[in-house]
Design a protein around this motif. Structure first.
Motif, PDB file in Angstrom:
ATOM      1  N   ALA A  15       0.387  -0.587  -0.329  1.00 50.25           N
ATOM      2  CA  ALA A  15      -0.392   0.265   0.461  1.00 50.25           C
ATOM      3  C   ALA A  15       0.403   1.215  -0.405  1.00 50.25           C
ATOM      4  N   GLY A  16       1.659   0.382  -0.093  1.00 48.48           N
ATOM      5  CA  GLY A  16       3.135   1.961   0.274  1.00 48.48           C
ATOM      6  C   GLY A  16       4.044   1.856  -0.544  1.00 48.48           C
ATOM      7  N   VAL A  17       5.300   2.734  -0.657  1.00 52.97           N
ATOM      8  CA  VAL A  17       5.965   2.599  -1.395  1.00 52.97           C
ATOM      9  C   VAL A  17       7.339   4.138  -0.677  1.00 52.97           C
ATOM     10  N   HIS A  18       8.937   3.999  -0.187  1.00 49.58           N
ATOM     11  CA  HIS A  18       9.542   4.631  -0.298  1.00 49.58           C
ATOM     12  C   HIS A  18      10.035   4.617  -0.833  1.00 49.58           C
ATOM     13  N   CYS A  19      11.434   5.179  -1.518  1.00 56.17           N
ATOM     14  CA  CYS A  19      12.698   5.060  -2.012  1.00 56.17           C
ATOM     15  C   CYS A  19      13.896   6.298  -1.381  1.00 56.17           C
ATOM     16  N   ILE A  20      14.932   5.580  -0.918  1.00 62.27           N
ATOM     17  CA  ILE A  20      16.100   5.870  -1.004  1.00 62.27           C
ATOM     18  C   ILE A  20      17.261   6.758  -2.248  1.00 62.27           C
ATOM     19  N   PRO A  21      16.491   7.663  -2.556  1.00 61.57           N
ATOM     20  CA  PRO A  21      17.813   8.308  -4.295  1.00 61.57           C
ATOM     21  C   PRO A  21      18.920   8.293  -3.600  1.00 61.57           C
ATOM     22  N   ILE A  22      19.480   7.477  -4.663  1.00 62.10           N
ATOM     23  CA  ILE A  22      21.549   7.745  -4.854  1.00 62.10           C
ATOM     24  C   ILE A  22      21.822   8.400  -5.684  1.00 62.10           C
ATOM     25  N   THR A  23      22.537   9.775  -6.085  1.00 65.67           N
ATOM     26  CA  THR A  23      22.613  10.491  -6.754  1.00 65.67           C
ATOM     27  C   THR A  23      24.762   9.278  -7.518  1.00 65.67           C
ATOM     28  N   GLU A  24      24.756  10.226  -8.445  1.00 63.71           N
ATOM     29  CA  GLU A  24      25.777  10.240  -9.047  1.00 63.71           C
ATOM     30  C   GLU A  24      27.180  10.023  -8.762  1.00 63.71           C
ATOM     31  N   ASN A  25      26.905  10.336  -7.680  1.00 61.21           N
ATOM     32  CA  ASN A  25      28.888  10.167  -6.719  1.00 61.21           C
ATOM     33  C   ASN A  25      28.029   9.431  -5.963  1.00 61.21           C
ATOM     34  N   GLY A  26      27.366   9.101  -5.371  1.00 60.84           N
ATOM     35  CA  GLY A  26      27.084   8.172  -4.114  1.00 60.84           C
ATOM     36  C   GLY A  26      26.104   8.704  -2.982  1.00 60.84           C
ATOM     37  N   THR A  27      26.425  10.351  -3.117  1.00 65.88           N
ATOM     38  CA  THR A  27      24.800  10.806  -1.682  1.00 65.88           C
ATOM     39  C   THR A  27      23.629  10.439  -1.642  1.00 65.88           C
ATOM     40  N   ILE A  28      22.825   9.895  -0.926  1.00 60.68           N
ATOM     41  CA  ILE A  28      21.257   9.805  -1.237  1.00 60.68           C
ATOM     42  C   ILE A  28      20.268  11.426  -1.180  1.00 60.68           C
ATOM     43  N   VAL A  29      19.867  10.941  -0.633  1.00 58.30           N
ATOM     44  CA  VAL A  29      18.403  12.373  -1.153  1.00 58.30           C
ATOM     45  C   VAL A  29      17.481  11.706  -0.297  1.00 58.30           C
ATOM     46  N   LEU A  30      16.917  12.975   0.836  1.00 56.73           N
ATOM     47  CA  LEU A  30      15.892  12.291   2.237  1.00 56.73           C
ATOM     48  C   LEU A  30      14.663  14.171   1.665  1.00 56.73           C
ATOM     49  N   ALA A  31      14.241  13.887   1.932  1.00 49.95           N
ATOM     50  CA  ALA A  31      13.107  14.832   2.558  1.00 49.95           C
ATOM     51  C   ALA A  31      12.776  15.451   3.142  1.00 49.95           C
ATOM     52  N   TRP A  32      12.854  16.841   4.099  1.00 47.96           N
ATOM     53  CA  TRP A  32      12.211  17.364   5.026  1.00 47.96           C
ATOM     54  C   TRP A  32      10.718  17.277   5.399  1.00 47.96           C
ATOM     55  N   ASP A  33      10.244  16.727   5.828  1.00 46.92           N
ATOM     56  CA  ASP A  33       8.794  16.965   6.244  1.00 46.92           C
ATOM     57  C   ASP A  33       8.190  18.196   7.217  1.00 46.92           C
ATOM     58  N   LYS A  34       7.787  19.294   6.756  1.00 43.83           N
ATOM     59  CA  LYS A  34       7.590  20.754   6.787  1.00 43.83           C
ATOM     60  C   LYS A  34       6.676  20.578   8.342  1.00 43.83           C
ATOM     61  N   GLU A  35       5.755  19.853   7.832  1.00 51.00           N
ATOM     62  CA  GLU A  35       4.827  19.148   9.049  1.00 51.00           C
ATOM     63  C   GLU A  35       5.248  18.505  10.670  1.00 51.00           C
ATOM     64  N   GLU A  36       6.129  17.421  10.338  1.00 51.12           N
ATOM     65  CA  GLU A  36       6.556  16.612  11.263  1.00 51.12           C
ATOM     66  C   GLU A  36       7.825  16.657  11.318  1.00 51.12           C
ATOM     67  N   LYS A  37       7.856  17.473  11.215  1.00 55.04           N
ATOM     68  CA  LYS A  37       9.681  18.562  11.587  1.00 55.04           C
ATOM     69  C   LYS A  37      10.735  16.977  11.467  1.00 55.04           C
ATOM     70  N   LEU A  38      10.988  16.170  10.524  1.00 57.73           N
ATOM     71  CA  LEU A  38      11.625  15.035  10.347  1.00 57.73           C
ATOM     72  C   LEU A  38      12.160  14.830   8.901  1.00 57.73           C
ATOM     73  N   LEU A  39      13.337  14.294   9.261  1.00 59.82           N
ATOM     74  CA  LEU A  39      13.826  14.131   7.887  1.00 59.82           C
ATOM     75  C   LEU A  39      13.749  12.496   7.662  1.00 59.82           C
ATOM     76  N   THR A  40      12.864  12.444   6.173  1.00 63.83           N
ATOM     77  CA  THR A  40      12.217  11.631   5.946  1.00 63.83           C
ATOM     78  C   THR A  40      13.093  10.720   4.654  1.00 63.83           C
ATOM     79  N   THR A  41      12.523   9.355   4.097  1.00 67.73           N
ATOM     80  CA  THR A  41      12.965   8.847   3.593  1.00 67.73           C
ATOM     81  C   THR A  41      11.491   9.241   1.754  1.00 67.73           C
ATOM     82  N   ILE A  42      11.933   9.114   0.753  1.00 69.42           N
ATOM     83  CA  ILE A  42      10.379  10.164  -0.378  1.00 69.42           C
ATOM     84  C   ILE A  42       9.898   8.400  -0.364  1.00 69.42           C
ATOM     85  N   GLY A  43       8.715   9.031  -0.186  1.00 68.32           N
ATOM     86  CA  GLY A  43       7.358   8.250  -1.040  1.00 68.32           C
ATOM     87  C   GLY A  43       6.202   8.381  -0.131  1.00 68.32           C
ATOM     88  N   GLY A  44       4.733   7.776  -0.274  1.00 68.98           N
ATOM     89  CA  GLY A  44       4.041   7.793   0.350  1.00 68.98           C
ATOM     90  C   GLY A  44       3.127   6.378  -0.648  1.00 68.98           C
TER      91      GLY A  44
END
Length: 149
Positions: A15-44
């Motif tokens: 029912a839900g999918v999330h991802c951790i994107p990895i950039t070309e140079n091997g770093t990761i991307v996470l999102a800042w949730d402005k309501e929960e004030k948390l760094l999260t994986t990308i998805g829903g």
């Protein structure tokens, strides 16, 4: 309950999918949730009549304005007993960031290595070890795939 996986679970609905994107140079991307004030994986959630791939693409665009590579590697799942469904996490390659207004629940993204992301999450989100576990599992799989530099 969080589990390491190699393949998609087939015994219950995803029912839900999330991802951790990895950039070309091997770093990761996470999102800042402005309501929960948390760094999260990308998805829903997966919308009705939407595939896993469509949901990941939609969520990446809605949350951070990112285009993902079509190769998606499942690495973890969480079974939700209350809904009898799974949320599945994938490693994906980040292809491109588009100009974005951040009008939804995310107010930005953070690009870092795994260790820095874990430190930020540990500092901001006391007592939630599951997000750290997700990053640990993702890092292990990314190393196996030779996706880190």
């Amino acid at each position: 309950m969080l589990n390491t996986i190699m393949d998609l679970p087939e015994d219950k609905r995803i029912a839900g999918v999330h991802c951790i994107p990895i950039t070309e140079n091997g770093t990761i991307v996470l999102a800042w949730d402005k309501e929960e004030k948390l760094l999260t994986t990308i998805g829903g959630r997966i919308e009705e009549n939407e595939s896993i791939d469509e949901a990941l693409e939609r969520e990446a665009m809605e949350e951070v304005g990112m285009i993902l590579n079509s190769k998606r590697i499942p690495f973890a799942s969480w079974y939700w007993q209350a809904s009898d469904t799974y949320t599945v996490w994938f490693l994906v390659k980040a292809v491109k960031f588009l100009p974005y207004t951040f009008d939804f629940e995310k107010s930005g993204y953070v690009i870092s290595n795994f260790e820095t992301a874990k430190q930020i999450i540990s500092k901001v989100e006391l007592g939630n070890e599951s997000r750290i576990q997700i990053l640990d599992i993702a890092k292990e799989r990314a190393i196996q795939l030779d996706w880190l530099r």
